[in-house]
Design a protein around this motif. Structure first.
Motif, PDB file in Angstrom:
ATOM      1  N   TRP A  17      14.551  58.592   7.718  1.00  0.00           N
ATOM      2  CA  TRP A  17      15.833  59.244   7.458  1.00  0.00           C
ATOM      3  C   TRP A  17      16.698  58.463   6.468  1.00  0.00           C
ATOM      4  O   TRP A  17      17.848  58.819   6.239  1.00  0.00           O
ATOM      5  CB  TRP A  17      16.603  59.411   8.769  1.00  0.00           C
ATOM      6  CG  TRP A  17      15.813  60.084   9.835  1.00  0.00           C
ATOM      7  CD1 TRP A  17      15.228  59.498  10.923  1.00  0.00           C
ATOM      8  CD2 TRP A  17      15.527  61.489   9.944  1.00  0.00           C
ATOM      9  NE1 TRP A  17      14.581  60.434  11.695  1.00  0.00           N
ATOM     10  CE2 TRP A  17      14.748  61.668  11.121  1.00  0.00           C
ATOM     11  CE3 TRP A  17      15.847  62.604   9.158  1.00  0.00           C
ATOM     12  CZ2 TRP A  17      14.291  62.920  11.528  1.00  0.00           C
ATOM     13  CZ3 TRP A  17      15.391  63.853   9.562  1.00  0.00           C
ATOM     14  CH2 TRP A  17      14.617  63.998  10.732  1.00  0.00           C
ATOM     15  N   ARG A  18      16.157  57.417   5.876  1.00  0.00           N
ATOM     16  CA  ARG A  18      16.945  56.511   5.039  1.00  0.00           C
ATOM     17  C   ARG A  18      17.679  57.238   3.916  1.00  0.00           C
ATOM     18  O   ARG A  18      18.838  56.935   3.614  1.00  0.00           O
ATOM     19  CB  ARG A  18      16.010  55.448   4.452  1.00  0.00           C
ATOM     20  CG  ARG A  18      16.701  54.288   3.774  1.00  0.00           C
ATOM     21  CD  ARG A  18      15.658  53.255   3.356  1.00  0.00           C
ATOM     22  NE  ARG A  18      14.875  52.779   4.498  1.00  0.00           N
ATOM     23  CZ  ARG A  18      13.708  52.140   4.392  1.00  0.00           C
ATOM     24  NH1 ARG A  18      13.191  51.900   3.213  1.00  0.00           N
ATOM     25  NH2 ARG A  18      13.072  51.743   5.476  1.00  0.00           N
ATOM     26  N   ASP A  19      17.049  58.222   3.292  1.00  0.00           N
ATOM     27  CA  ASP A  19      17.665  58.914   2.161  1.00  0.00           C
ATOM     28  C   ASP A  19      18.549  60.081   2.587  1.00  0.00           C
ATOM     29  O   ASP A  19      19.274  60.647   1.760  1.00  0.00           O
ATOM     30  CB  ASP A  19      16.583  59.424   1.200  1.00  0.00           C
ATOM     31  CG  ASP A  19      15.758  58.299   0.603  1.00  0.00           C
ATOM     32  OD1 ASP A  19      16.282  57.175   0.505  1.00  0.00           O
ATOM     33  OD2 ASP A  19      14.581  58.534   0.254  1.00  0.00           O
ATOM     34  N   PRO A 239      10.659  66.818   4.275  1.00  0.00           N
ATOM     35  CA  PRO A 239      11.856  67.108   3.478  1.00  0.00           C
ATOM     36  C   PRO A 239      12.813  65.930   3.365  1.00  0.00           C
ATOM     37  O   PRO A 239      13.571  65.833   2.408  1.00  0.00           O
ATOM     38  CB  PRO A 239      12.509  68.283   4.218  1.00  0.00           C
ATOM     39  CG  PRO A 239      12.050  68.119   5.639  1.00  0.00           C
ATOM     40  CD  PRO A 239      10.637  67.613   5.521  1.00  0.00           C
ATOM     41  N   MET A 240      12.783  65.024   4.344  1.00  0.00           N
ATOM     42  CA  MET A 240      13.658  63.859   4.273  1.00  0.00           C
ATOM     43  C   MET A 240      13.246  62.907   3.157  1.00  0.00           C
ATOM     44  O   MET A 240      14.049  62.082   2.708  1.00  0.00           O
ATOM     45  CB  MET A 240      13.695  63.124   5.617  1.00  0.00           C
ATOM     46  CG  MET A 240      12.383  62.503   6.055  1.00  0.00           C
ATOM     47  SD  MET A 240      11.101  63.683   6.527  1.00  0.00           S
ATOM     48  CE  MET A 240      11.869  64.431   7.953  1.00  0.00           C
ATOM     49  N   THR A 243      13.205  66.205  -0.414  1.00  0.00           N
ATOM     50  CA  THR A 243      14.474  66.862  -0.773  1.00  0.00           C
ATOM     51  C   THR A 243      15.584  66.398   0.172  1.00  0.00           C
ATOM     52  O   THR A 243      16.171  67.215   0.893  1.00  0.00           O
ATOM     53  CB  THR A 243      14.343  68.402  -0.716  1.00  0.00           C
ATOM     54  OG1 THR A 243      13.879  68.787   0.602  1.00  0.00           O
ATOM     55  CG2 THR A 243      13.362  68.921  -1.753  1.00  0.00           C
ATOM     56  N   PRO A 244      15.907  65.115   0.194  1.00  0.00           N
ATOM     57  CA  PRO A 244      16.877  64.611   1.187  1.00  0.00           C
ATOM     58  C   PRO A 244      18.263  65.211   1.043  1.00  0.00           C
ATOM     59  O   PRO A 244      18.928  65.473   2.049  1.00  0.00           O
ATOM     60  CB  PRO A 244      16.874  63.101   0.947  1.00  0.00           C
ATOM     61  CG  PRO A 244      16.361  62.917  -0.445  1.00  0.00           C
ATOM     62  CD  PRO A 244      15.381  64.029  -0.658  1.00  0.00           C
ATOM     63  N   ASP A 245      18.732  65.427  -0.182  1.00  0.00           N
ATOM     64  CA  ASP A 245      20.072  65.996  -0.363  1.00  0.00           C
ATOM     65  C   ASP A 245      20.118  67.436   0.146  1.00  0.00           C
ATOM     66  O   ASP A 245      21.082  67.845   0.808  1.00  0.00           O
ATOM     67  CB  ASP A 245      20.480  65.945  -1.832  1.00  0.00           C
ATOM     68  CG  ASP A 245      20.739  64.527  -2.315  1.00  0.00           C
ATOM     69  OD1 ASP A 245      21.019  63.645  -1.473  1.00  0.00           O
ATOM     70  OD2 ASP A 245      20.641  64.292  -3.534  1.00  0.00           O
ATOM     71  N   GLU A 246      19.069  68.210  -0.172  1.00  0.00           N
ATOM     72  CA  GLU A 246      19.013  69.592   0.301  1.00  0.00           C
ATOM     73  C   GLU A 246      18.915  69.648   1.820  1.00  0.00           C
ATOM     74  O   GLU A 246      19.538  70.493   2.465  1.00  0.00           O
ATOM     75  CB  GLU A 246      17.827  70.325  -0.338  1.00  0.00           C
ATOM     76  CG  GLU A 246      17.979  70.587  -1.822  1.00  0.00           C
ATOM     77  CD  GLU A 246      17.517  69.403  -2.680  1.00  0.00           C
ATOM     78  OE1 GLU A 246      17.348  68.282  -2.136  1.00  0.00           O
ATOM     79  OE2 GLU A 246      17.333  69.614  -3.896  1.00  0.00           O
ATOM     80  N   LEU A 247      18.125  68.746   2.401  1.00  0.00           N
ATOM     81  CA  LEU A 247      18.019  68.710   3.861  1.00  0.00           C
ATOM     82  C   LEU A 247      19.364  68.366   4.490  1.00  0.00           C
ATOM     83  O   LEU A 247      19.782  69.003   5.465  1.00  0.00           O
ATOM     84  CB  LEU A 247      16.966  67.692   4.287  1.00  0.00           C
ATOM     85  CG  LEU A 247      16.852  67.442   5.793  1.00  0.00           C
ATOM     86  CD1 LEU A 247      16.553  68.721   6.555  1.00  0.00           C
ATOM     87  CD2 LEU A 247      15.794  66.381   6.089  1.00  0.00           C
TER      88      LEU A 247
END
Length: 268
Positions: A17-19, A239-240, A243-247
């Motif tokens: 989940w770092r990003d 996705p994390m 696409t971390p921002d989208e998630l």
């Protein structure tokens, strides 16, 4: 203030989940990644006795140590099993339960039970059902190699750096949590819920779920209730990392009660 308690899946830990943490915090939320016993940087705590109840208690403790009033509990992949178990023990603390590219756990069924009963026949099903056969010393399944992740992990959208992170940090998985049946009450079914489908290479999306609801399948009828919302992300199973921002944006919207709502099945 909303607090996200993020529960990772098999072979991984809170590091995945770092990003996602920074954009969630930028949206005004608190973020609490959970590393389950025997995984990630807690891999040295694993033993033959590590089971699903161990992981449920990990998540319960994480919830109990959050001061925020609104806890959004996110379960990713296998992590939805301990997340649902913890939600059943602390229903009054959970504002919303989020299934992130994960199944719908059922009382009395283990993860492997549900794979055996519900997953379509194929290589992925056989690989999952063979976990126990690959366990070292009868209880610990080695983490996949980089080549196995690349071939079998549905890494669509994950770049070389992300794959290298997975290969470097993945830990063995105790088999007990996958074989112990989940025990939950009806308290979970009453919670607001959100499903997030990763649609590239996945087996389920909103349209497919709507078709199951319309067919009258009992298992999914409660998902047509007003408290259930759904999102899709056009990426693979990670996705994390892809696409971390989208998630993060989807999780913030889910916390606000947004998302697609399903139509109820027509009356017989």
């Amino acid at each position: 203030m909303t607090a996200f308690v993020l529960v990772s899946g098999g072979y991984t830990g809170g590091w995945i989940w770092r990003d996602v943490g920074p954009p969630l915090r930028a949206g005004g939320a608190e973020v609490y990644p959970v590393t389950l016993t025997g995984l990630g940087d807690r891999r040295h705590l694993a033993g033959p006795e590590t089971d699903l109840e161990t992981h449920i208690e990990d998540v319960v403790q994480a919830i109990d140590h959050v001061d925020a009033d609104d806890v959004v509990l996110v379960g990713y992949c296998y992590g939805i099993y301990p997340a649902v178990g913890a939600a059943d023990r602390r229903p009054g603390r959970i504002a919303r339960l989020v299934h992130l590219d994960s199944p719908l756990p059922q009382d009395g069924r283990s993860m492997l039970d549900q794979i055996r009963e519900l997953m379509p026949a194929g290589e992925a099903r056989q690989r999952m059902l063979g976990l126990a056969d690959r366990a070292e010393d009868g209880w610990r399944v080695p983490a996949p190699t980089a080549e196995e992740w690349r071939a079998q992990g549905n890494l669509a959208g994950v770049g070389p750096e992300g794959l290298a992170r997975i290969a470097r940090l993945a830990s063995p998985m105790p088999i007990g949590p996958a074989t112990q049946p989940l025990r939950i009450s009806q308290a979970v079914a009453a919670l607001p819920v959100t499903g997030v489908f990763c649609t590239v290479g996945g087996t389920m999306d909103i349209a497919a779920l709507e078709a199951l609801v319309a067919s009258g399948m009992p298992l999914v009828q409660r998902l047509a209730g007003p408290g259930a919302t759904f999102f899709e992300l056009a990426t693979g199973h990670w996705p994390m990392l892809s696409t971390p921002d989208e998630l993060a944006a989807v999780l913030l919207r889910a916390a606000a009660g947004e998302g697609h709502r399903l139509a109820a099945a027509p009356a017989a």
